[in-house]
Scaffold this motif. Structure first.
Motif, short mmCIF file in Angstrom:
data_model
loop_
_atom_site.label_atom_id
_atom_site.label_comp_id
_atom_site.label_asym_id
_atom_site.label_seq_id
_atom_site.Cartn_x
_atom_site.Cartn_y
_atom_site.Cartn_z
N GLY A 266 1.80 -16.95 -15.07
CA GLY A 266 2.49 -15.97 -13.80
C GLY A 266 1.94 -14.80 -14.02
O GLY A 266 1.13 -14.34 -15.04
N VAL A 267 2.46 -13.79 -13.39
CA VAL A 267 2.11 -12.27 -13.01
C VAL A 267 3.24 -11.48 -13.04
O VAL A 267 4.17 -11.68 -12.67
N ILE A 268 3.01 -10.43 -13.70
CA ILE A 268 4.01 -9.23 -13.69
C ILE A 268 3.24 -7.97 -13.07
O ILE A 268 2.08 -7.78 -13.26
N TRP A 269 3.97 -7.11 -12.31
CA TRP A 269 3.35 -6.14 -11.26
C TRP A 269 4.01 -4.72 -11.53
O TRP A 269 5.45 -5.01 -11.29
N TYR A 270 3.52 -3.81 -11.58
CA TYR A 270 4.11 -2.52 -11.75
C TYR A 270 3.15 -1.47 -10.95
O TYR A 270 2.43 -0.85 -11.20
N GLN A 271 3.46 -1.35 -9.66
CA GLN A 271 2.87 -0.44 -8.81
C GLN A 271 3.57 -0.09 -7.55
O GLN A 271 4.54 -0.64 -7.18
N GLY A 272 3.25 0.94 -6.90
CA GLY A 272 3.81 1.37 -5.65
C GLY A 272 3.95 3.00 -5.64
O GLY A 272 4.02 3.40 -4.29
N GLU A 273 3.75 3.65 -6.64
CA GLU A 273 3.61 5.40 -6.67
C GLU A 273 2.96 5.65 -5.46
O GLU A 273 3.14 6.54 -4.85
N ALA A 274 1.63 5.17 -5.88
CA ALA A 274 0.73 5.52 -4.73
C ALA A 274 0.90 5.40 -3.58
O ALA A 274 0.26 6.20 -2.51
N ASN A 275 1.77 4.38 -3.06
CA ASN A 275 1.97 4.11 -1.86
C ASN A 275 2.97 4.87 -1.15
O ASN A 275 3.62 4.76 -0.04
N THR A 276 3.76 5.79 -2.06
CA THR A 276 4.74 6.66 -1.46
C THR A 276 3.78 7.66 -0.48
O THR A 276 4.40 8.61 0.19
N LEU A 277 2.54 7.94 -0.60
CA LEU A 277 1.70 8.66 -0.07
C LEU A 277 0.79 8.10 0.84
O LEU A 277 0.07 8.82 1.74
N ARG A 278 0.77 6.88 1.07
CA ARG A 278 -0.12 6.13 2.09
C ARG A 278 0.61 4.84 2.52
O ARG A 278 1.00 4.05 1.55
N ASN A 279 0.56 4.46 3.84
CA ASN A 279 0.81 3.14 4.27
C ASN A 279 2.38 2.87 3.70
O ASN A 279 2.89 1.61 3.57
N THR A 280 3.23 3.64 3.81
CA THR A 280 4.61 3.58 2.98
C THR A 280 5.46 2.63 3.57
O THR A 280 5.90 1.43 2.99
N ASP A 281 5.34 2.69 4.97
CA ASP A 281 6.23 1.63 5.82
C ASP A 281 5.36 0.48 6.02
O ASP A 281 5.71 -0.49 6.92
N LEU A 282 4.37 0.15 5.49
CA LEU A 282 3.66 -1.17 5.63
C LEU A 282 3.78 -1.86 4.41
O LEU A 282 3.47 -3.23 4.22
N TYR A 283 4.25 -1.39 3.15
CA TYR A 283 4.59 -1.97 2.02
C TYR A 283 5.21 -3.45 2.11
O TYR A 283 5.05 -4.25 1.34
N ASN A 284 6.34 -3.19 3.01
CA ASN A 284 6.90 -4.54 3.25
C ASN A 284 6.39 -5.74 3.95
O ASN A 284 6.74 -6.84 3.66
N PHE A 310 3.12 -19.74 -8.10
CA PHE A 310 3.34 -19.25 -9.65
C PHE A 310 4.26 -17.97 -9.76
O PHE A 310 4.53 -17.36 -8.74
N PRO A 311 5.36 -17.83 -10.67
CA PRO A 311 6.28 -16.80 -10.79
C PRO A 311 5.67 -15.46 -10.59
O PRO A 311 4.44 -15.14 -11.37
N PHE A 312 6.19 -14.69 -9.99
CA PHE A 312 5.61 -13.24 -9.80
C PHE A 312 6.57 -12.23 -9.93
O PHE A 312 7.52 -12.10 -9.23
N GLY A 313 6.81 -11.37 -11.07
CA GLY A 313 7.76 -10.31 -11.53
C GLY A 313 7.10 -9.05 -11.17
O GLY A 313 5.83 -8.82 -11.04
#
Length: 511
Positions: A266-284, A310-313
């Motif tokens: 599986g995968v774990i992911w910790y990201q998103g801060e950079a997208n508060t500055l770009r393409n924020t409302d495309l993140y969904n 596969f599980p993705f956290g």
């Protein structure tokens, strides 16, 4: 000593490729255990025969590998292997009456997890709370093996990693705390350690992360196309939120694509801060698209051995600034869930989320965007993994989420009912807000928590008792103090942020 023999004919367009393994096969590594089959691959001479031998004291079934034609690559799909080790893996090439070989020692079979994202994933163990104790503890977990890819970007998809920061290693204080935002990821390490403590078998951890990077850099061009993103984004002001490579797909190309041939759990992911500055409302769109695309690519790259679902956290973002006028962080948190507010959901099946809005760290020497309590982050992630990836139905891994909102206009109150028992840690007059006008141009007004019962809270709403049309919770960048959000469940997991409207919502009852 028994052995499994896997024969592989190697073809290539050109001669002269000496026998070698792909860069991330090395002594001390962990390969994926049964029921999946581990994949080993590398390069060899045109027309050669390659034989792979996996051996220890147990009997292993013999098996022929498929012929890999049209390239210099060879690939062996091993028989399903039970957890444990150590094994010795010997690769022999027979070519023009010459025999060359490569040997891997101290190899174990267990579960392999990939950890990726930006700087909060990249933070090393030396940067977190109780770092000295955590580093001193490393030697107690010799069967949690660690590997870190180097920071590399590429305009084209690479077949193999161009560089490695940390080759497969038994954990030590030095390689878990090498340097700030270097190898090895604290969240990745602690997640693997918590899993090992529960599962009691080897865990392999692959860290491939880079601070200040938007999701678009980690996405393939086909994934971005799913969200109708085909051009480079406009330039963004430089900051610690957006300090890494921004060009679309360059980290997918260099730091993810080379890993596709190996088998993962599986995968774990910790990201998103950079997208508060770009393409924020495309993140969904971009985040669910990345998950689907990675699943497809890893499944195909491993000859179907990495499961196609596969599980993705992932970690829902923590805090940054104490501001109430900028809603980029709340919007990203919501979009991280594909606008459901929780995970797994219809758009993001087989996922799990760690909520971290209560782990803000004003005094972090690395900036408040980098909270040091990575223990709770990893612990909450591992609960999700146990429930979703390992199907432990006894594990609660999500905080309470509302199922019904009752509007009592006569008494100027709202009754919010949750799907499980709630614990009110504190009452306040700001974490809940009501919409006192028609969406989407809501005028939001704070409402007070006045009481709670086992599975509900009562809110006092003098702002618009008869005209409330929406309700939201924790919808600011820094919604609560450290471990002091208003609502938790019995397992001390915080309630996630949410936003809901009365129009067309069967969960709303107006009286």
């Amino acid at each position: 000593m028994a052995a499994s023999w896997l024969l592989l004919l190697v073809s290539a367009w050109t001669a002269g490729a000496e026998l070698r393994l792909a860069s991330y096969y090395a002594d001390h590594m962990v390969l994926q255990k049964e029921p999946s089959q581990a994949v080993i691959w590398g390069y060899g001479d045109f027309g050669a025969t390659v034989m792979v031998t996996v051996s220890n004291d147990q009997i292993v079934v013999k098996k022929m590998a498929e012929i890999q034609g049209g390239s210099e690559m060879w690939r062996a799909v091993l028989s399903p292997m039970s957890q444990g080790g150590p094994y010795k893996i010997e690769i022999q090439q027979y070519h023009r009456e010459e025999v060359t070989n490569v040997t891997l020692n101290d190899v174990y079979f267990g579960d392999v997890w990939l950890c990726s994202g930006q700087s909060n994933m990249e933070m090393t163990v030396s940067q977190i709370y109780n770092a000295s104790l955590e580093l001193a503890d490393a030697s107690r977990y010799p069967l949690v093996r660690v590997f870190a890819a180097a920071l590399v970007q590429s305009e084209v998809e690479l077949q193999d990693l161009a560089e490695i920061s940390l080759q497969w290693s038994i954990p030590t204080a030095e390689n878990l705390g090498h340097g700030d935002f270097s190898y090895f990821s604290a969240v990745c390490w602690l997640f693997g350690r918590y899993l090992f403590e529960k599962l009691k078998y080897p865990i392999g951890l692959i860290d491939s992360s880079w601070g200040g990077t938007p999701i678009e850099a980690w996405s393939s061009k086909s994934a971005l196309h799913e969200c109708k993103i085909s051009e480079y984004a406009e330039s963004t002001p430089a900051s610690y939120l957006n300090a890494g490579p921004k060009t679309y797909s360059v980290l997918w190309n260099a730091m993810i694509h080379p890993l596709l041939n190996m088998t993962l759990q599986g995968v774990i992911w910790y990201q998103g801060e950079a997208n508060t500055l770009r393409n924020t409302d495309l993140y969904n769109c971009t985040f669910p698209a990345l998950i689907k695309d990675w699943r497809k690519a890893f499944h195909e790259g491993s000859d179907g051995q990495t499961q196609e679902d596969f599980p993705f956290g992932f970690v829902q973002l923590s805090t940054n600034r104490r501001v109430e006028t900028d809603d980029h962080f709340p919007r990203i948190r919501w979009h991280q869930t594909a606008d459901y507010g929780y995970a797994p959901n219809k758009e993001m099946p087989n996922t799990f989320m760690a909520v971290t809005i209560d782990l803000g760290d004003d005094n972090s020497p690395y900036g408040s965007i980098h909270p040091r309590d990575k223990q709770n982050v990893a612990y909450r992630l591992h609960l999700g993994a146990l429930a979703v990836a390992y199907h432990d139905k006894s594990v609660v891994f999500q905080g309470p989420y509302p199922k019904k909102v009752e509007v009592d206009s006569e008494h100027a109150s709202l009754h919010v009912t949750y799907q499980e028992e709630v614990v009110l840690r504190r009452s306040d007059n700001k974490t809940f807000e009501v919409c006192c006008s028609e969406q989407p141009m809501c005028k939001w007004s704070p409402v007070s928590i006045v009481s709670s019962s086992s599975s509900s809270v009562v809110l006092h709403n003098p702002a618009c008792p008869a005209a409330v049309s929406g309700l939201r919770y924790a919808w600011i960048e820094w919604p609560c103090e450290y471990k002091l959000c208003p609502l938790y469940n019995l397992q001390a997991l915080p309630a996630p942020p949410f936003i809901t409207f009365s129009e067309g919502n069967p969960g709303w009852i107006v009286s």
